[in-house]
Design an enzyme around this catalytic site. Sequence first.
Site, PDB file in Angstrom:
ATOM      1  N   ASP A  57     -35.444  65.642  20.204  1.00 53.89           N
ATOM      2  CA  ASP A  57     -34.799  64.431  20.701  1.00 53.89           C
ATOM      3  C   ASP A  57     -35.787  63.619  21.537  1.00 53.89           C
ATOM      4  OD1 ASP A  57     -31.533  63.818  21.192  1.00 53.89           O
ATOM      5  OD2 ASP A  57     -32.965  62.785  22.493  1.00 53.89           O
ATOM      6  N   LYS A  83     -26.536  53.993  15.226  1.00 55.14           N
ATOM      7  CA  LYS A  83     -26.425  52.628  14.691  1.00 55.14           C
ATOM      8  C   LYS A  83     -25.059  52.248  14.135  1.00 55.14           C
ATOM      9  CE  LYS A  83     -27.696  53.531   9.932  1.00 55.14           C
ATOM     10  NZ  LYS A  83     -28.309  53.036   8.725  1.00 55.14           N
ATOM     11  N   SER A 123     -32.140  44.085  16.329  1.00 53.95           N
ATOM     12  CA  SER A 123     -31.185  43.756  15.265  1.00 53.95           C
ATOM     13  C   SER A 123     -30.709  42.320  15.415  1.00 53.95           C
ATOM     14  CB  SER A 123     -29.980  44.702  15.394  1.00 53.95           C
ATOM     15  OG  SER A 123     -28.925  44.265  14.586  1.00 53.95           O
ATOM     16  N   TYR A 147     -22.988  48.624  20.438  1.00 54.65           N
ATOM     17  CA  TYR A 147     -24.228  48.843  19.674  1.00 54.65           C
ATOM     18  C   TYR A 147     -25.179  47.657  19.846  1.00 54.65           C
ATOM     19  CZ  TYR A 147     -27.511  48.664  15.818  1.00 54.65           C
ATOM     20  OH  TYR A 147     -28.663  48.525  15.085  1.00 54.65           O
ATOM     21  N   LYS A 151     -29.018  47.363  21.756  1.00 53.73           N
ATOM     22  CA  LYS A 151     -30.252  46.828  21.155  1.00 53.73           C
ATOM     23  C   LYS A 151     -30.826  45.737  22.056  1.00 53.73           C
ATOM     24  CE  LYS A 151     -30.911  49.468  18.468  1.00 53.73           C
ATOM     25  NZ  LYS A 151     -32.121  50.132  17.974  1.00 53.73           N
ATOM     26  N   PHE A 176     -32.410  41.708   9.885  1.00 56.88           N
ATOM     27  CA  PHE A 176     -31.152  41.199   9.342  1.00 56.88           C
ATOM     28  C   PHE A 176     -30.502  42.330   8.532  1.00 56.88           C
ATOM     29  CE2 PHE A 176     -30.378  36.939  10.932  1.00 56.88           C
ATOM     30  CZ  PHE A 176     -31.451  36.882  11.806  1.00 56.88           C
ATOM     31  N   GLY A 292     -14.502  41.180  13.837  1.00 62.60           N
ATOM     32  CA  GLY A 292     -15.873  41.148  14.370  1.00 62.60           C
ATOM     33  C   GLY A 292     -16.904  40.599  13.395  1.00 62.60           C
TER      34      GLY A 292
HETATM   35  P1  NAD Z   1     -30.867  55.843  10.616  1.00 60.25           P
HETATM   36  O1  NAD Z   1     -29.696  56.414  11.321  1.00 60.25           O
HETATM   37  O2  NAD Z   1     -30.999  56.076   9.162  1.00 60.25           O
HETATM   38  O3  NAD Z   1     -32.210  56.321  11.321  1.00 60.25           O
HETATM   39  C1  NAD Z   1     -32.303  56.598  12.699  1.00 60.25           C
HETATM   40  C2  NAD Z   1     -32.967  57.957  12.844  1.00 60.25           C
HETATM   41  O4  NAD Z   1     -33.107  58.273  14.229  1.00 60.25           O
HETATM   42  C3  NAD Z   1     -32.142  59.083  12.224  1.00 60.25           C
HETATM   43  O5  NAD Z   1     -32.985  59.866  11.407  1.00 60.25           O
HETATM   44  C4  NAD Z   1     -31.638  59.873  13.427  1.00 60.25           C
HETATM   45  O6  NAD Z   1     -31.478  61.225  13.125  1.00 60.25           O
HETATM   46  C5  NAD Z   1     -32.722  59.605  14.440  1.00 60.25           C
HETATM   47  N1  NAD Z   1     -32.309  59.688  15.853  1.00 60.25           N
HETATM   48  C6  NAD Z   1     -31.249  59.071  16.434  1.00 60.25           C
HETATM   49  N2  NAD Z   1     -31.226  59.356  17.753  1.00 60.25           N
HETATM   50  C7  NAD Z   1     -32.303  60.143  18.012  1.00 60.25           C
HETATM   51  C8  NAD Z   1     -32.826  60.757  19.184  1.00 60.25           C
HETATM   52  N3  NAD Z   1     -32.234  60.607  20.362  1.00 60.25           N
HETATM   53  N4  NAD Z   1     -33.939  61.495  19.070  1.00 60.25           N
HETATM   54  C9  NAD Z   1     -34.545  61.665  17.875  1.00 60.25           C
HETATM   55  N5  NAD Z   1     -34.104  61.113  16.734  1.00 60.25           N
HETATM   56  C10 NAD Z   1     -32.989  60.353  16.797  1.00 60.25           C
HETATM   57  O7  NAD Z   1     -30.889  54.280  10.934  1.00 60.25           O
HETATM   58  P2  NAD Z   1     -31.793  53.135  10.282  1.00 60.25           P
HETATM   59  O8  NAD Z   1     -30.919  52.286   9.464  1.00 60.25           O
HETATM   60  O9  NAD Z   1     -33.005  53.694   9.688  1.00 60.25           O
HETATM   61  O10 NAD Z   1     -32.124  52.319  11.601  1.00 60.25           O
HETATM   62  C11 NAD Z   1     -33.349  52.471  12.283  1.00 60.25           C
HETATM   63  C12 NAD Z   1     -33.366  51.552  13.477  1.00 60.25           C
HETATM   64  O11 NAD Z   1     -33.172  50.209  13.061  1.00 60.25           O
HETATM   65  C13 NAD Z   1     -32.273  51.822  14.516  1.00 60.25           C
HETATM   66  O12 NAD Z   1     -32.832  51.643  15.792  1.00 60.25           O
HETATM   67  C14 NAD Z   1     -31.236  50.743  14.225  1.00 60.25           C
HETATM   68  O13 NAD Z   1     -30.518  50.408  15.385  1.00 60.25           O
HETATM   69  C15 NAD Z   1     -32.106  49.603  13.776  1.00 60.25           C
HETATM   70  N6  NAD Z   1     -31.424  48.649  12.888  1.00 60.25           N
HETATM   71  C16 NAD Z   1     -30.892  49.089  11.704  1.00 60.25           C
HETATM   72  C17 NAD Z   1     -30.237  48.194  10.866  1.00 60.25           C
HETATM   73  C18 NAD Z   1     -29.625  48.636   9.559  1.00 60.25           C
HETATM   74  O14 NAD Z   1     -28.866  47.870   8.974  1.00 60.25           O
HETATM   75  N7  NAD Z   1     -29.929  49.800   9.039  1.00 60.25           N
HETATM   76  C19 NAD Z   1     -30.138  46.837  11.222  1.00 60.25           C
HETATM   77  C20 NAD Z   1     -30.698  46.430  12.427  1.00 60.25           C
HETATM   78  C21 NAD Z   1     -31.357  47.343  13.245  1.00 60.25           C
HETATM   79  C1  UD1 Z   2     -23.283  45.298  10.381  1.00 55.50           C
HETATM   80  C2  UD1 Z   2     -23.231  45.168  11.857  1.00 55.50           C
HETATM   81  C3  UD1 Z   2     -24.610  44.884  12.388  1.00 55.50           C
HETATM   82  C4  UD1 Z   2     -25.571  45.968  11.934  1.00 55.50           C
HETATM   83  C5  UD1 Z   2     -25.527  46.076  10.419  1.00 55.50           C
HETATM   84  C6  UD1 Z   2     -26.352  47.221   9.926  1.00 55.50           C
HETATM   85  C7  UD1 Z   2     -20.978  44.334  12.361  1.00 55.50           C
HETATM   86  C8  UD1 Z   2     -20.168  43.189  12.864  1.00 55.50           C
HETATM   87  N1  UD1 Z   2     -22.308  44.123  12.237  1.00 55.50           N
HETATM   88  O1  UD1 Z   2     -23.702  44.045   9.851  1.00 55.50           O
HETATM   89  O2  UD1 Z   2     -24.585  44.839  13.790  1.00 55.50           O
HETATM   90  O3  UD1 Z   2     -26.888  45.650  12.354  1.00 55.50           O
HETATM   91  O4  UD1 Z   2     -24.181  46.295  10.000  1.00 55.50           O
HETATM   92  O5  UD1 Z   2     -25.786  48.447  10.245  1.00 55.50           O
HETATM   93  O6  UD1 Z   2     -20.459  45.394  12.071  1.00 55.50           O
HETATM   94  N2  UD1 Z   2     -18.272  43.941   3.532  1.00 55.50           N
HETATM   95  C9  UD1 Z   2     -17.253  43.982   2.610  1.00 55.50           C
HETATM   96  N3  UD1 Z   2     -16.783  45.206   2.238  1.00 55.50           N
HETATM   97  C10 UD1 Z   2     -17.267  46.376   2.722  1.00 55.50           C
HETATM   98  C11 UD1 Z   2     -18.310  46.319   3.671  1.00 55.50           C
HETATM   99  C12 UD1 Z   2     -18.782  45.082   4.055  1.00 55.50           C
HETATM  100  O7  UD1 Z   2     -16.780  42.948   2.140  1.00 55.50           O
HETATM  101  O8  UD1 Z   2     -16.771  47.451   2.348  1.00 55.50           O
HETATM  102  C13 UD1 Z   2     -18.835  42.636   3.906  1.00 55.50           C
HETATM  103  C14 UD1 Z   2     -18.726  42.332   5.386  1.00 55.50           C
HETATM  104  O9  UD1 Z   2     -17.536  41.606   5.637  1.00 55.50           O
HETATM  105  C15 UD1 Z   2     -19.975  41.486   5.611  1.00 55.50           C
HETATM  106  C16 UD1 Z   2     -20.967  41.940   4.549  1.00 55.50           C
HETATM  107  O10 UD1 Z   2     -20.210  42.669   3.600  1.00 55.50           O
HETATM  108  O11 UD1 Z   2     -19.676  40.149   5.366  1.00 55.50           O
HETATM  109  C17 UD1 Z   2     -22.043  42.836   5.114  1.00 55.50           C
HETATM  110  O12 UD1 Z   2     -21.413  43.870   5.861  1.00 55.50           O
HETATM  111  P1  UD1 Z   2     -22.220  45.107   6.453  1.00 55.50           P
HETATM  112  O13 UD1 Z   2     -23.071  45.702   5.403  1.00 55.50           O
HETATM  113  O14 UD1 Z   2     -21.256  45.984   7.140  1.00 55.50           O
HETATM  114  O15 UD1 Z   2     -23.227  44.437   7.494  1.00 55.50           O
HETATM  115  P2  UD1 Z   2     -22.898  43.413   8.696  1.00 55.50           P
HETATM  116  O16 UD1 Z   2     -21.481  43.407   9.042  1.00 55.50           O
HETATM  117  O17 UD1 Z   2     -23.543  42.117   8.359  1.00 55.50           O
END
Ligand code: NAD
Ligand code: UD1
Length: 335
Positions: A57, A83, A123, A147, A151, A176, A292
């Site tokens: 961790d 996340k 994010s 969340y 960030k 994004f 939301g």
């Molecule tokens: P993910 O959950 O797939 O990856 C995060 C990794 O961090 C996981 O492998 C988890 O096991 C590890 N982890 C979490 N807490 C930990 C800790 N305390 N110590 C060690 N390991 C830890 O998520 P992701 O989609 O790859 O996202 C990566 C980063 O990008 C995150 O910071 C997330 O907030 C940010 N982010 C993701 C998205 C998205 O849509 N996926 C969008 C915007 C920002």
């Molecule tokens: C969400 C989070 C955002 C985060 C991102 C990645 C919210 C409000 N925002 O973005 O903070 O960084 O995920 O984890 O939760 N949709 C459908 N059907 C579904 C799922 C989604 O129609 O089953 C639509 C949603 O209404 C949205 C779009 O698809 O318009 C994308 O959704 P999603 O993939 O969840 O991402 P965000 O909501 O944009």
Amino acid sequence: MILVTGGAGYIGSHTLVELINQSESVVVIDNLQNSTELALEKVKEITGKDLTFYQGDIGDAQLLKQIFEKHPIKSVIHFAASKSVNESVSQPLAYYRNNISATVTLLECMAQFNIKNIIYSSSAAVYGDPVYTPMDEAHPIGPITPYGKTKYFGEQILADLAVSDSQWNIVMLRYFNPIGAHHSGLIGEDPLGEPRNLLPYLTQVAIGKRKVLSIFGQDYNTIDGTPVRDYIHVVDLAKGHVQALNLIQKQCGLKVLNLGTGKPTSVLELVSRFEAVTGQKLPYQMMPRREGDAECCYAAPDAALKEMSWKTELSLDNMLEDAWHWQSKNPNGYN
Ligand code: NAD
Ligand code: UD1
């Protein structure tokens, strides 16, 4: 040598591939709370190179110190965080603990070892409800959920650190909507339980694991009534981190950059491209709006182009093809 926190996760594993392909040596720390070590095995398979992994961790200062003593780490790419937006609403303290406190521990240990280069995963969630589009980095901040707030607080902590000590080089990347998977189909997004995000849900419907995709809202003021987002290929996103490392090497100080394509896509447009690209018929139903959800959210990615010569190369069709390739090759994810 680079320490990648959360390297076994979705974005982390794709970034490891790009780093290793650029001949960077990497050390990974991940507690596997939302991932599996198998992802790292696949990274090795794709790159043909080894990597060092610590299961642990980032809130564990002793472990971090051991790592910093043993390896000549120059920079940290900090993905590790929780996340899930929904989960953060029901368990805010767990989110503040994991995303803020653990980040502070990481930064303290870095400072102690004079490691002052960091790339931070932020994010588009920090912007909250869009006031204008495309959204540039000067767009008003207003995260809605715990969340999103974690960030943003992470960004603020880093900004304060940059003010306190000009030796820090900090690139905060506001992602994004990352989707898609590595072209090999060996790594991809593997959510635990029922997916909340659009793409994993959609591909699970296409493969028959779920019956029907719910589309949340058809009365938005958009091209077809469904919400608009900026979907970005996870490999383009991963390459953004390689560019950010180059930026850090130029002693960049504090930078905050959007990573997006700048291209708006509605949910219905995405569904229709998915059907066209994969030949899969996708059953969907129109449902009320999801609480939301913003109407329309897409990036102005110009600053990343100017500051670090980065722009996306892969199309929406590439994202959907690769997401489908990963899902159909691995119906149960890594398991
Ligand atoms: P993910 O959950 O797939 O990856 C995060 C990794 O961090 C996981 O492998 C988890 O096991 C590890 N982890 C979490 N807490 C930990 C800790 N305390 N110590 C060690 N390991 C830890 O998520 P992701 O989609 O790859 O996202 C990566 C980063 O990008 C995150 O910071 C997330 O907030 C940010 N982010 C993701 C998205 C998205 O849509 N996926 C969008 C915007 C920002
Ligand atoms: C969400 C989070 C955002 C985060 C991102 C990645 C919210 C409000 N925002 O973005 O903070 O960084 O995920 O984890 O939760 N949709 C459908 N059907 C579904 C799922 C989604 O129609 O089953 C639509 C949603 O209404 C949205 C779009 O698809 O318009 C994308 O959704 P999603 O993939 O969840 O991402 P965000 O909501 O944009």
